[in-house]
Design a protein around this motif. Structure first.
Motif, short mmCIF file in Angstrom:
data_model
loop_
_atom_site.label_atom_id
_atom_site.label_comp_id
_atom_site.label_asym_id
_atom_site.label_seq_id
_atom_site.Cartn_x
_atom_site.Cartn_y
_atom_site.Cartn_z
N GLN A 1 0.82 -1.22 0.00
CA GLN A 1 0.00 0.00 0.00
C GLN A 1 0.85 1.27 0.00
O GLN A 1 0.56 2.20 -0.74
CB GLN A 1 -0.92 -0.01 1.22
CG GLN A 1 -1.73 1.28 1.39
CD GLN A 1 -2.68 1.20 2.56
OE1 GLN A 1 -2.87 0.14 3.14
NE2 GLN A 1 -3.27 2.31 2.93
N GLU A 2 1.88 1.31 0.83
CA GLU A 2 2.66 2.54 1.00
C GLU A 2 4.01 2.38 0.30
O GLU A 2 4.91 1.71 0.82
CB GLU A 2 2.86 2.85 2.49
CG GLU A 2 3.68 4.10 2.76
CD GLU A 2 3.30 5.28 1.88
OE1 GLU A 2 4.15 5.70 1.06
OE2 GLU A 2 2.16 5.76 1.99
N PRO A 3 4.18 2.99 -0.88
CA PRO A 3 5.42 2.78 -1.63
C PRO A 3 6.66 3.33 -0.93
O PRO A 3 7.76 2.84 -1.14
CB PRO A 3 5.17 3.51 -2.95
CG PRO A 3 4.07 4.48 -2.66
CD PRO A 3 3.23 3.84 -1.60
N MET A 4 6.50 4.36 -0.08
CA MET A 4 7.68 4.91 0.59
C MET A 4 8.32 3.88 1.52
O MET A 4 9.52 3.93 1.79
CB MET A 4 7.32 6.17 1.38
CG MET A 4 7.27 7.42 0.53
SD MET A 4 8.82 7.81 -0.33
CE MET A 4 9.78 8.49 1.02
N ALA A 5 7.50 2.93 2.02
CA ALA A 5 8.06 1.89 2.88
C ALA A 5 8.87 0.87 2.08
O ALA A 5 9.69 0.15 2.63
CB ALA A 5 6.93 1.18 3.63
N ALA A 6 8.63 0.79 0.77
CA ALA A 6 9.33 -0.17 -0.07
C ALA A 6 10.51 0.45 -0.81
O ALA A 6 11.28 -0.27 -1.45
CB ALA A 6 8.35 -0.78 -1.09
N LEU B 1 13.47 11.05 -14.80
CA LEU B 1 12.84 10.65 -13.55
C LEU B 1 13.69 9.60 -12.82
O LEU B 1 13.68 9.54 -11.59
CB LEU B 1 11.44 10.10 -13.82
CG LEU B 1 10.58 9.79 -12.60
CD1 LEU B 1 9.16 10.28 -12.82
CD2 LEU B 1 10.59 8.31 -12.29
N ALA B 2 14.43 8.78 -13.55
CA ALA B 2 15.27 7.77 -12.93
C ALA B 2 16.32 8.40 -12.01
O ALA B 2 16.83 7.73 -11.10
CB ALA B 2 15.96 6.92 -14.00
N ARG B 3 16.64 9.68 -12.21
CA ARG B 3 17.64 10.36 -11.38
C ARG B 3 17.02 10.98 -10.13
O ARG B 3 17.73 11.57 -9.31
CB ARG B 3 18.35 11.45 -12.19
CG ARG B 3 19.11 10.89 -13.40
CD ARG B 3 20.09 11.93 -13.95
NE ARG B 3 19.44 13.11 -14.46
CZ ARG B 3 19.01 13.25 -15.71
NH1 ARG B 3 19.16 12.25 -16.58
NH2 ARG B 3 18.43 14.37 -16.12
N ALA B 4 15.69 10.87 -9.98
CA ALA B 4 15.01 11.48 -8.83
C ALA B 4 15.10 10.57 -7.60
O ALA B 4 15.29 9.36 -7.71
CB ALA B 4 13.55 11.74 -9.17
N TYR B 5 14.96 11.19 -6.44
CA TYR B 5 14.82 10.44 -5.19
C TYR B 5 13.32 10.25 -4.90
O TYR B 5 12.48 11.03 -5.37
CB TYR B 5 15.49 11.19 -4.04
CG TYR B 5 16.99 11.22 -4.15
CD1 TYR B 5 17.76 10.17 -3.64
CD2 TYR B 5 17.65 12.28 -4.77
CE1 TYR B 5 19.15 10.18 -3.75
CE2 TYR B 5 19.04 12.31 -4.88
CZ TYR B 5 19.78 11.25 -4.38
OH TYR B 5 21.14 11.27 -4.49
N PRO B 6 12.96 9.22 -4.12
CA PRO B 6 11.53 8.94 -3.90
C PRO B 6 10.72 10.13 -3.40
O PRO B 6 9.58 10.31 -3.82
CB PRO B 6 11.57 7.81 -2.85
CG PRO B 6 12.85 7.09 -3.14
CD PRO B 6 13.82 8.17 -3.53
N HIS B 7 11.30 10.97 -2.52
CA HIS B 7 10.51 12.06 -1.97
C HIS B 7 10.20 13.14 -3.00
O HIS B 7 9.33 13.99 -2.77
CB HIS B 7 11.25 12.69 -0.77
CG HIS B 7 12.44 13.51 -1.16
ND1 HIS B 7 13.69 12.96 -1.32
CD2 HIS B 7 12.58 14.84 -1.43
CE1 HIS B 7 14.55 13.91 -1.67
NE2 HIS B 7 13.91 15.05 -1.75
#
Length: 563
Positions: free
Chosen positions: A94-99, A145-151
């Motif tokens: 559910q929460e992608p930031m956790a993955a 986008l591949a160079r971005a960080y999750p946040h």
């Protein structure tokens, strides 16, 4: 056809308590099985047991067999399971930031998933494949986008990155545990389409866990209903959802039925009911003159109350450090010249896609952030330009309920102390605080004795009630609810929505509901504002917007919400 996944007699136990009881499941290649049930039914535990990801203290028994794996997954050592996860089982939570690792760029993380079972693949080739996967997930400018960080990505973008990682090694089984719950209607529809597309292209079987029966109806050809750790009903999706046989299945279907809007009838409108309470009808003390003089018509007896929230040209810009991702040169306009009026006592909804500016607006209304430009008045307090001292009346008049009660409640504190916390800051005497805490706990359907317990002892729905009780304790005029029910199953969601409506009527609250779920807004609000890219593109009475949308994006949202 031999199954991709065969689960027989699966049990999960913690100490002497059995949490999953004798679950049997079977999935063929290309099949979609929906696993549904109320909170605590055992859905996620079943999925974690299949993937060998149970926490310490939980013990699995029974059998889980996966095509292409020569051993039973139940009881397999962690080293053997590492070879299965990723290559044979892909997982989307559910929460992608956790993955996702917040310290690594998303392209690096997808490339790592590509290489984890392809040791001979070079870094450059793995990165090229990662960019290709991101592109197939519908992400714009995947090379950049591949160079971005999750946040630096929106929730929907992060979820598509996680999906790219899950399918990187062409798994035979894709396990999706509430993958679209926190997404708005349009992004949710895209993610669901991508899950279906990714599974069909690879011939993978999909175990899809959700509390949203609309998602299950859209994706799955079969459904299994869980209740208290056991599968109580299963069969073709259309049959189970249209003719449920078990009471647990019937309860889920009833809870998923559309709810009437407060604006659909004057008697149930929050705005109307509050107007009557504040402006009772009056009768003339003397009969009217038979020949009144010509004069302007008097104002109506039930004039609408003045707005409790008024914003003009409200703008919020952020400076973002150069990342090579943002095409607008490092400046982000989260809110762009927003004009807004919310009548006192109304239910007002704010709807929009991820990144539309909804949560930024909530922070400004609550005085937790400052506008770059424009004027804002909330509950009689001029917010823009005010000092912290000048915002003290706002702290008492406005309270916030957030999406995740687990994250907004301190696990170390007892419930009574959590609910009393805003009263301490307001200088309410101790004896009065205790009485106030007991009263608000009862008002949200909890017991005063619950004040002695800690948040971990409560279910998700009960924790959200605690969060609402804390917000009500200082007796606010405005309650800001940011995605207050999106993390809850359908039956609990209905209970919380009914509670909010009841409290709004009894306490004279103005509700501002921020949600990606249009049905939630329709059930709770009489007026709605549709946001996109920091602007309000349409606003008005809910029923008018629903039946006669004027903006193309509103029409797109409504169409997407029907799945």
């Amino acid at each position: 056809m031999s199954p991709v996944l065969e689960v027989e007699g699966l049990r999960v136990r913690r100490g002497g308590t059995e949490l999953v009881r004798g679950v049997d499941l079977r999935l063929e290649a290309g099949a979609f099985l929906g696993l549904v049930g109320a909170s605590g039914a055992g859905k996620s535990l079943t999925a974690l047991a299949v993937a060998g990801l149970l926490d310490d203290g939980l013990e699995a028994a029974g059998s889980v067999r996966l095509a292409g794996v020569g051993h039973d997954l139940v009881g397999a050592p962690e080293r053997a399971m590492r070879a299965v996860r990723g290559r044979r089982i892909g997982m989307v939570f559910q929460e992608p930031m956790a993955a996702l690792n917040p310290l690594h760029r998303v392209g690096t993380q997808v490339a790592e998933a590509v290489r984890v079972h392809a040791d001979r693949l070079g870094r450059a080739e793995a990165r090229e494949r990662a960019v290709g996967l991101l592109g197939r997930m519908g992400l714009p400018r995947p090379e950049r986008l591949a160079r971005a960080y999750p946040h630096q990505l929106s929730g929907g973008q992060r979820q598509r990155v996680v999906l790219a990682m899950a399918v990187a090694d062409d798994p035979a089984l894709l396990v999706c545990d509430e993958p679209a719950t926190a997404l708005d209607a349009t992004v949710r529809r895209r993610v669901l389409d991508l899950i279906g597309q990714a599974a069909r292209e690879r011939g993978a079987a999909v175990l899809y866990i959700s509390h949203d029966l609309r998602e299950v109806a859209r994706l799955c050809d079969r459904v299994a209903v869980m209740d208290r750790g056991a599968v109580v009903e299963s069969g073709p999706t259309a049959r189970v959802l249209e003719e449920p046989r078990h009471e647990a299945a019937r309860t889920l279907v009833r809870a998923a039925a559309p709810r009437p809007s407060p604006s659909s009838s004057p008697s149930s409108s929050l705005a109307d009911s509050s107007s009557v309470a504040r402006h009772p009808p009056t009768s003339p003390s003397t009969p009217p003159s038979p020949t009144p003089p010509v004069s302007p018509a008097p104002p109506p007896a039930h004039a609408p109350p003045p707005p409790v929230i008024r914003a003009e040209g409200l703008t919020r810009r952020f400076r973002v450090p150069g990342s090579g991702v943002l095409p607008w040169g490092g400046a982000l306009t989260a809110l762009d010249a927003v004009d807004l009026e919310v009548p006192e006592g109304a239910g007002f909804g704010v709807v929009g896609e991820s990144g539309a500016g909804k949560s930024t607006l909530v922070r400004l209304l609550a005085g937790l952030d400052r506008a770059t430009a424009g004027t804002l008045e909330v509950a009689g307090v001029r917010v823009d330009g005010a000092s912290e001292r000048g915002l003290r009346p706002l702290r008492r008049a406005v309270q916030v309920v957030y999406q995740d009660p687990q994250g907004s409640l301190d696990p170390r504190m007892r419930v009574g102390d959590i609910v009393a916390e805003p009263l301490v800051g307001a200088g309410v005497p101790r004896q009065e605080r205790a009485a106030r805490v007991a009263g608000v706990l009862e008002s949200v359907g909890l017991s005063p004795q619950d004040a002695r317990r800690r948040p971990r002892h409560f279910s998700g729905g009960q924790r959200q009630r605690i969060a609402i009780a804390r917000a009500l304790a200082p007796r606010p005029r405005v309650l800001l609810a940011d995605e207050p029910v999106s993390a809850l199953d359908m039956s609990v969601r209905g209970q919380i929505m009914d509670l909010l409506l009841k409290l709004a009527a009894s306490e004279g609250l103005t509700l501002v509901i921020v949600s990606h779920d249009l049905e939630v807004v329709r059930a709770l609000c009489s007026r709605v504002a549709i946001m996109r890219q920091g602007r309000i593109v349409e606003q008005g009475l809910v029923e008018r917007v629903w039946k006669h949308p004027e903006h193309e994006y509103t029409r797109e949202l409504l169409e997407a919400s029907r799945l």
